[in-house]
Design an enzyme around this catalytic site. Sequence first.
Site, mmCIF file in Angstrom:
data_model
loop_
_atom_site.group_PDB
_atom_site.id
_atom_site.type_symbol
_atom_site.label_atom_id
_atom_site.label_comp_id
_atom_site.label_asym_id
_atom_site.label_seq_id
_atom_site.Cartn_x
_atom_site.Cartn_y
_atom_site.Cartn_z
ATOM 1 N N TYR A 1 -16.478 2.613 7.283
ATOM 2 C CA TYR A 1 -15.009 2.570 7.335
ATOM 3 C C TYR A 1 -14.507 3.062 8.699
ATOM 4 C CZ TYR A 1 -10.236 4.314 6.525
ATOM 5 O OH TYR A 1 -8.902 4.608 6.654
ATOM 6 N N LYS B 1 -12.474 1.000 11.605
ATOM 7 C CA LYS B 1 -11.143 1.426 12.075
ATOM 8 C C LYS B 1 -11.157 1.644 13.592
ATOM 9 C CE LYS B 1 -7.871 2.291 9.972
ATOM 10 N NZ LYS B 1 -6.713 1.433 9.603
ATOM 11 N N THR C 1 -9.329 0.296 2.736
ATOM 12 C CA THR C 1 -9.341 1.766 2.727
ATOM 13 C C THR C 1 -10.371 2.388 1.762
ATOM 14 O OG1 THR C 1 -7.543 1.759 1.114
ATOM 15 C CG2 THR C 1 -6.913 1.955 3.422
ATOM 16 N N ALA D 1 -4.869 -2.406 5.485
ATOM 17 C CA ALA D 1 -6.221 -1.962 5.856
ATOM 18 C C ALA D 1 -7.125 -2.008 4.638
ATOM 19 C CB ALA D 1 -6.181 -0.527 6.398
ATOM 20 N N GLY E 1 0.822 -1.216 0.000
ATOM 21 C CA GLY E 1 0.000 0.000 0.000
ATOM 22 C C GLY E 1 0.851 1.259 0.000
ATOM 23 N N TRP F 1 -6.266 11.966 5.124
ATOM 24 C CA TRP F 1 -6.144 12.398 3.728
ATOM 25 C C TRP F 1 -4.780 12.005 3.128
ATOM 26 C CZ3 TRP F 1 -8.817 17.756 2.627
ATOM 27 C CH2 TRP F 1 -10.062 17.794 3.254
HETATM 28 N N1 LIG Z 1 -5.804 6.595 2.457
HETATM 29 C C1 LIG Z 1 -6.233 7.531 3.311
HETATM 30 O O1 LIG Z 1 -6.665 8.618 2.920
HETATM 31 C C2 LIG Z 1 -6.143 7.282 4.790
HETATM 32 C C3 LIG Z 1 -6.600 8.276 5.688
HETATM 33 C C4 LIG Z 1 -6.470 8.047 7.072
HETATM 34 C C5 LIG Z 1 -5.921 6.857 7.525
HETATM 35 N N2 LIG Z 1 -5.515 5.913 6.627
HETATM 36 C C6 LIG Z 1 -4.971 4.665 7.140
HETATM 37 O O2 LIG Z 1 -3.609 4.599 6.757
HETATM 38 C C7 LIG Z 1 -3.219 3.242 6.579
HETATM 39 C C8 LIG Z 1 -2.510 3.073 5.271
HETATM 40 O O3 LIG Z 1 -3.353 3.537 4.230
HETATM 41 P P1 LIG Z 1 -2.894 3.536 2.710
HETATM 42 O O4 LIG Z 1 -3.411 4.786 2.113
HETATM 43 O O5 LIG Z 1 -1.450 3.188 2.609
HETATM 44 O O6 LIG Z 1 -3.787 2.332 2.166
HETATM 45 P P2 LIG Z 1 -3.643 1.476 0.837
HETATM 46 O O7 LIG Z 1 -2.748 2.150 -0.133
HETATM 47 O O8 LIG Z 1 -5.034 1.119 0.449
HETATM 48 O O9 LIG Z 1 -2.884 0.183 1.363
HETATM 49 C C9 LIG Z 1 -3.486 -0.760 2.178
HETATM 50 C C10 LIG Z 1 -2.859 -2.087 1.851
HETATM 51 O O10 LIG Z 1 -3.410 -3.063 2.714
HETATM 52 C C11 LIG Z 1 -3.627 -4.238 1.947
HETATM 53 N N3 LIG Z 1 -4.620 -5.073 2.584
HETATM 54 C C12 LIG Z 1 -5.963 -4.964 2.599
HETATM 55 N N4 LIG Z 1 -6.512 -5.961 3.288
HETATM 56 C C13 LIG Z 1 -5.496 -6.743 3.722
HETATM 57 C C14 LIG Z 1 -5.422 -7.934 4.482
HETATM 58 N N5 LIG Z 1 -6.535 -8.531 4.916
HETATM 59 N N6 LIG Z 1 -4.198 -8.460 4.751
HETATM 60 C C15 LIG Z 1 -3.080 -7.859 4.288
HETATM 61 N N7 LIG Z 1 -3.089 -6.751 3.552
HETATM 62 C C16 LIG Z 1 -4.284 -6.188 3.280
HETATM 63 C C17 LIG Z 1 -4.099 -3.722 0.603
HETATM 64 O O11 LIG Z 1 -3.976 -4.716 -0.372
HETATM 65 P P3 LIG Z 1 -4.983 -4.718 -1.633
HETATM 66 O O12 LIG Z 1 -4.623 -3.520 -2.434
HETATM 67 O O13 LIG Z 1 -4.706 -6.010 -2.277
HETATM 68 O O14 LIG Z 1 -6.376 -4.615 -1.058
HETATM 69 C C18 LIG Z 1 -3.148 -2.543 0.402
HETATM 70 O O15 LIG Z 1 -1.947 -2.948 -0.202
HETATM 71 C C19 LIG Z 1 -4.501 2.433 6.734
HETATM 72 O O16 LIG Z 1 -4.565 1.923 8.040
HETATM 73 C C20 LIG Z 1 -5.603 3.438 6.546
HETATM 74 O O17 LIG Z 1 -6.795 3.067 7.195
HETATM 75 C C21 LIG Z 1 -5.593 6.117 5.282
#
Ligand SMILES: NC(=O)c1ccc[n+]([C@@H]2O[C@H](COP(=O)([O-])OP(=O)(O)OC[C@H]3O[C@@H](n4cnc5c(N)ncnc54)[C@H](OP(=O)(O)O)[C@@H]3O)[C@@H](O)[C@H]2O)c1
Length: 297
Positions: free
Chosen positions: A128, A132, A65, A63, A13, A153
């Site tokens: 979501y 979380k 997301t 996660a 991710g 974000w």
């Molecule tokens: N993105 C935002 O705007 C945002 C905002 C606030 C907080 N966050 C938090 O920040 C963290 C990182 O976010 P990010 O933006 O890096 O997210 P991301 O790019 O969507 O990466 C999440 C990764 O987790 C993998 N994943 C999903 N389900 C899984 C499972 N059961 N076992 C193992 N891997 C799994 C996904 O794989 P697949 O692609 O194959 O599904 C993806 O590679 C998360 O905890 C998120 O909730 C994000």
Amino acid sequence: MPVKKILITGAGGQVGLETVRRAQAYGFTPIAFNRADLDITDAVKAARTIKDIAPAALINCAAYTHVDKAENDADAAFEANALGPKNLARACQALDIPLLHISTDYVFDGCASGLYLETDQVSPINIYGSTKLAGEHAIIQNCDKYIILRTSWVYGVTGENFIKTMLAIGQGNGHARVVADQFGSPTFAGDIAETLLKITKSYLSRKEAPNGIYHYTGAGITSWYGFAKVVFKELEAHSNIQVELKAITTKDRPTPAQRPAHSGLDTSKTAADFNIYPKDWQQSVARATREILKQVL
Ligand SMILES: NC(=O)c1ccc[n+]([C@@H]2O[C@H](COP(=O)([O-])OP(=O)(O)OC[C@H]3O[C@@H](n4cnc5c(N)ncnc54)[C@H](OP(=O)(O)O)[C@@H]3O)[C@@H](O)[C@H]2O)c1
């Protein structure tokens, strides 16, 4: 000092990739697992893998997301965002190692007039956010050594994110209508990665490490419209594309998931406990946009 192994889940991710990339600079050997290598919802495999590797710490970047998709896919979101962290927490507890986990501003309802503190009342308004929050509770209940870093974000140079969506729209038809009444802090995935690694290093070097919830975001608050403005300024400076940007309201553009109107996070506890300070969101967005433009123009 011997190099310490750290295990990184969700390594494919946005934040996961940046954490793996930067780990060595903090003296760690990253053992990285993407979803295909380790699905965190598989309790048995997660426990066995973590035990076999015996890392000094685990950083969970995995996660579910997709905020809108989660409204009709609550079970899958709950499994990844609550059950997965519970599995990791139990495995970390068994090895007596810290779990570093990422949570979100969407645990809040967005009705506050100022910035949210770690201790403020949580009250998610979408699926979501609820999953979380359940993940936060699962960690607190199942392990003693943990850091939960709430952020907001998130965008990286890789992966799907708001900057890429805006660039695709801008390059497509030259017009963009973007919501101007939701406020928060854009945060670069690389800065979250650095924060997690700094906290891990600090945690492992202290006798009495502080556990708990922390906030970290880019510095400053804007709307999605303000965020888009910075992206398009860079696009226009590096191409001959001009984008007509129009501010709209949340009502003009209904989405399956409701989103908090004001979800700025107070980051002063992270600064006080770990000496980590947020970086100006506009400069970081401009830099990341230029990096992305190098790939797409
Ligand atoms: N993105 C935002 O705007 C945002 C905002 C606030 C907080 N966050 C938090 O920040 C963290 C990182 O976010 P990010 O933006 O890096 O997210 P991301 O790019 O969507 O990466 C999440 C990764 O987790 C993998 N994943 C999903 N389900 C899984 C499972 N059961 N076992 C193992 N891997 C799994 C996904 O794989 P697949 O692609 O194959 O599904 C993806 O590679 C998360 O905890 C998120 O909730 C994000």
